[in-house]
Design a protein around this motif. Structure first.
Motif, PDB file in Angstrom:
ATOM      1  N   ASP A 290     -17.332 -13.274  -2.601  1.00 47.38           N
ATOM      2  CA  ASP A 290     -16.908 -13.220  -4.047  1.00 47.38           C
ATOM      3  C   ASP A 290     -17.532 -14.236  -4.809  1.00 47.38           C
ATOM      4  O   ASP A 290     -17.440 -15.402  -4.542  1.00 47.38           O
ATOM      5  CB  ASP A 290     -15.336 -13.422  -4.102  1.00 47.38           C
ATOM      6  CG  ASP A 290     -14.599 -12.284  -3.734  1.00 47.38           C
ATOM      7  OD1 ASP A 290     -15.055 -11.211  -3.666  1.00 47.38           O
ATOM      8  OD2 ASP A 290     -13.531 -12.309  -3.123  1.00 47.38           O
TER       9      ASP A 290
ATOM     10  N   ASN B   6     -14.206  -1.523 -18.125  1.00 45.65           N
ATOM     11  CA  ASN B   6     -13.480  -0.664 -17.231  1.00 45.65           C
ATOM     12  C   ASN B   6     -13.385  -0.961 -15.914  1.00 45.65           C
ATOM     13  O   ASN B   6     -13.619   0.025 -15.117  1.00 45.65           O
ATOM     14  CB  ASN B   6     -14.151   0.839 -17.583  1.00 45.65           C
ATOM     15  CG  ASN B   6     -14.232   1.095 -18.952  1.00 45.65           C
ATOM     16  OD1 ASN B   6     -13.114   0.990 -19.850  1.00 45.65           O
ATOM     17  ND2 ASN B   6     -15.306   1.629 -19.497  1.00 45.65           N
ATOM     18  N   GLY B   7     -13.227  -2.232 -15.675  1.00 41.51           N
ATOM     19  CA  GLY B   7     -12.755  -2.565 -14.173  1.00 41.51           C
ATOM     20  C   GLY B   7     -14.223  -2.827 -13.573  1.00 41.51           C
ATOM     21  O   GLY B   7     -14.237  -3.141 -12.253  1.00 41.51           O
ATOM     22  N   ALA B   8     -15.353  -2.590 -13.960  1.00 41.33           N
ATOM     23  CA  ALA B   8     -16.531  -2.915 -13.503  1.00 41.33           C
ATOM     24  C   ALA B   8     -17.238  -4.176 -13.909  1.00 41.33           C
ATOM     25  O   ALA B   8     -17.135  -4.518 -15.313  1.00 41.33           O
ATOM     26  CB  ALA B   8     -17.597  -1.628 -13.687  1.00 41.33           C
ATOM     27  N   VAL B   9     -18.187  -4.697 -13.189  1.00 37.57           N
ATOM     28  CA  VAL B   9     -19.161  -5.860 -13.614  1.00 37.57           C
ATOM     29  C   VAL B   9     -20.454  -5.390 -14.009  1.00 37.57           C
ATOM     30  O   VAL B   9     -20.990  -4.789 -13.125  1.00 37.57           O
ATOM     31  CB  VAL B   9     -19.165  -6.838 -12.747  1.00 37.57           C
ATOM     32  CG1 VAL B   9     -20.121  -7.991 -13.238  1.00 37.57           C
ATOM     33  CG2 VAL B   9     -17.668  -7.463 -12.400  1.00 37.57           C
TER      34      VAL B   9
ATOM     35  N   ARG C   9     -18.950  -1.886  -9.018  1.00 37.36           N
ATOM     36  CA  ARG C   9     -17.268  -1.793  -9.236  1.00 37.36           C
ATOM     37  C   ARG C   9     -16.770  -2.121  -7.810  1.00 37.36           C
ATOM     38  O   ARG C   9     -17.181  -2.273  -6.947  1.00 37.36           O
ATOM     39  CB  ARG C   9     -17.437   0.115  -9.197  1.00 37.36           C
ATOM     40  CG  ARG C   9     -17.873   0.469 -10.574  1.00 37.36           C
ATOM     41  CD  ARG C   9     -17.616   2.061 -10.893  1.00 37.36           C
ATOM     42  NE  ARG C   9     -17.868   2.350 -12.158  1.00 37.36           N
ATOM     43  CZ  ARG C   9     -17.011   2.355 -13.082  1.00 37.36           C
ATOM     44  NH1 ARG C   9     -16.164   1.747 -13.073  1.00 37.36           N
ATOM     45  NH2 ARG C   9     -17.774   2.576 -14.461  1.00 37.36           N
TER      46      ARG C   9
ATOM     47  N   LEU D 154     -14.671 -14.393 -13.289  1.00 38.80           N
ATOM     48  CA  LEU D 154     -15.061 -12.952 -13.015  1.00 38.80           C
ATOM     49  C   LEU D 154     -15.963 -13.108 -11.833  1.00 38.80           C
ATOM     50  O   LEU D 154     -16.849 -13.836 -11.774  1.00 38.80           O
ATOM     51  CB  LEU D 154     -16.053 -12.372 -14.112  1.00 38.80           C
ATOM     52  CG  LEU D 154     -16.323 -10.822 -14.067  1.00 38.80           C
ATOM     53  CD1 LEU D 154     -14.989  -9.964 -13.974  1.00 38.80           C
ATOM     54  CD2 LEU D 154     -17.127 -10.639 -15.350  1.00 38.80           C
TER      55      LEU D 154
ATOM     56  N   GLU E 281     -17.548  -7.393 -18.443  1.00 40.11           N
ATOM     57  CA  GLU E 281     -16.760  -6.535 -17.738  1.00 40.11           C
ATOM     58  C   GLU E 281     -16.405  -5.578 -18.645  1.00 40.11           C
ATOM     59  O   GLU E 281     -16.194  -5.660 -19.680  1.00 40.11           O
ATOM     60  CB  GLU E 281     -15.449  -7.411 -17.462  1.00 40.11           C
ATOM     61  CG  GLU E 281     -14.506  -6.671 -16.566  1.00 40.11           C
ATOM     62  CD  GLU E 281     -13.056  -7.440 -16.091  1.00 40.11           C
ATOM     63  OE1 GLU E 281     -12.552  -7.181 -14.970  1.00 40.11           O
ATOM     64  OE2 GLU E 281     -12.919  -8.204 -16.971  1.00 40.11           O
TER      65      GLU E 281
ATOM     66  N   THR F  88     -24.574  -1.915 -12.554  1.00 40.66           N
ATOM     67  CA  THR F  88     -23.196  -1.927 -12.632  1.00 40.66           C
ATOM     68  C   THR F  88     -22.386  -1.814 -11.435  1.00 40.66           C
ATOM     69  O   THR F  88     -22.619  -1.122 -10.499  1.00 40.66           O
ATOM     70  CB  THR F  88     -22.546  -0.434 -13.241  1.00 40.66           C
ATOM     71  OG1 THR F  88     -23.169  -0.492 -14.625  1.00 40.66           O
ATOM     72  CG2 THR F  88     -21.198  -0.535 -13.705  1.00 40.66           C
TER      73      THR F  88
END
Length: 247
Positions: free
Chosen positions: A99, A172-175, A247, A134, A170, A245
């Motif tokens: 992470d 919709n839950g994606a980086v 996810r 994040l 960020e 992108t």
């Protein structure tokens, strides 16, 4: 019969020769990729070393900062060389997934890339350094390589005085990582072929900047290994935006 046996033997020999040719091509591609990958961090190292060598009045804080950049980039070269061998030649490198803080990642990339942009008389703006909370589950060395390559390509497509933007957000839950330039841009045919290894949109510009047409194909492979979506949007004379992108 003898003729059938001879035909099979000839076919086997041709297959073996083609395989040997493929191995030689892989070796050539590998050394070209390593050379390309080393260029950006080496530029940072040389820039910082030159400052330490030439600048007469340098504070302790500046000396520590420049030395830190040199050590960090030298260590990255050491770590990256082995991983590139597995990624490019074997195609099955075991990723060191962790992470990673987006803010810390962007800050590290900015530290290495700002001297390169300054040398090319361009401005580099990095958005998202405040996103320390994040995280992306990724291999840090390969992710830095992706950012370096995309930014290097953006600079090659730009002219002195122009700006290159590196950003993260960020959605919709994606980086979503993005690199945007306002340079020469690409038409449809160039967009169709730009991911091919060794393809250069502007050969004279790329060669002058030291490019080999390998950076983008590496980025595509790194994104694929991370199961990330890789997209390019571009218009001739308006510039190019690359988004990756996760996810």
């Amino acid at each position: 019969d003898k003729q059938d046996y001879l035909d099979i033997l000839i076919l086997d020999l041709n297959t073996m020769i083609e395989s040997l040719g493929s191995i030689e091509t892989l070796k050539t591609d590998f050394f070209s990729n390593v050379s390309h990958e080393m260029k950006t961090p080496l530029t940072s190292i040389v820039c910082m070393a030159d400052v330490l060598r030439i600048k007469k009045d340098i504070t302790d804080a500046e000396r520590v900062e420049y030395a830190h950049i040199i050590v960090t980039e030298a260590q990255r070269l050491k770590n990256l060389s082995g991983k590139l061998m597995e990624l490019i030649v074997a195609g099955n490198a075991e990723l060191d997934l962790r992470d990673i803080s987006v803010g810390a990642l962007l800050a590290e990339a900015e530290q290495a890339l700002v001297p390169v942009a300054a040398q090319r008389e361009m401005d580099l703006i990095v958005y998202g350094k405040d996103l320390e909370w994040l995280t992306i589950r990724a291999d840090k060395e390969l992710l830095l390589s992706l950012l370096y390559n995309l930014t290097d390509n953006a600079m090659k497509a730009s002219s002195p005085g122009q700006t290159v933007e590196v950003a993260c957000a960020e959605a919709n839950g994606a980086v979503v990582l993005s690199v945007t330039d306002h340079g020469v841009g690409m038409d449809r045919e160039q967009l169709r072929r730009v991911k091919e290894p060794f393809y250069m949109v502007d050969k004279s510009r790329s060669r002058k900047a030291g490019g080999a047409g390998l950076g983008l194909s590496l980025c595509v492979e790194i994104a694929r290994r991370h199961r990330a979506r890789f997209r390019i949007a571009s218009r001739p004379g308006k510039g190019t935006k690359v988004t990756v992108t996760f996810r």
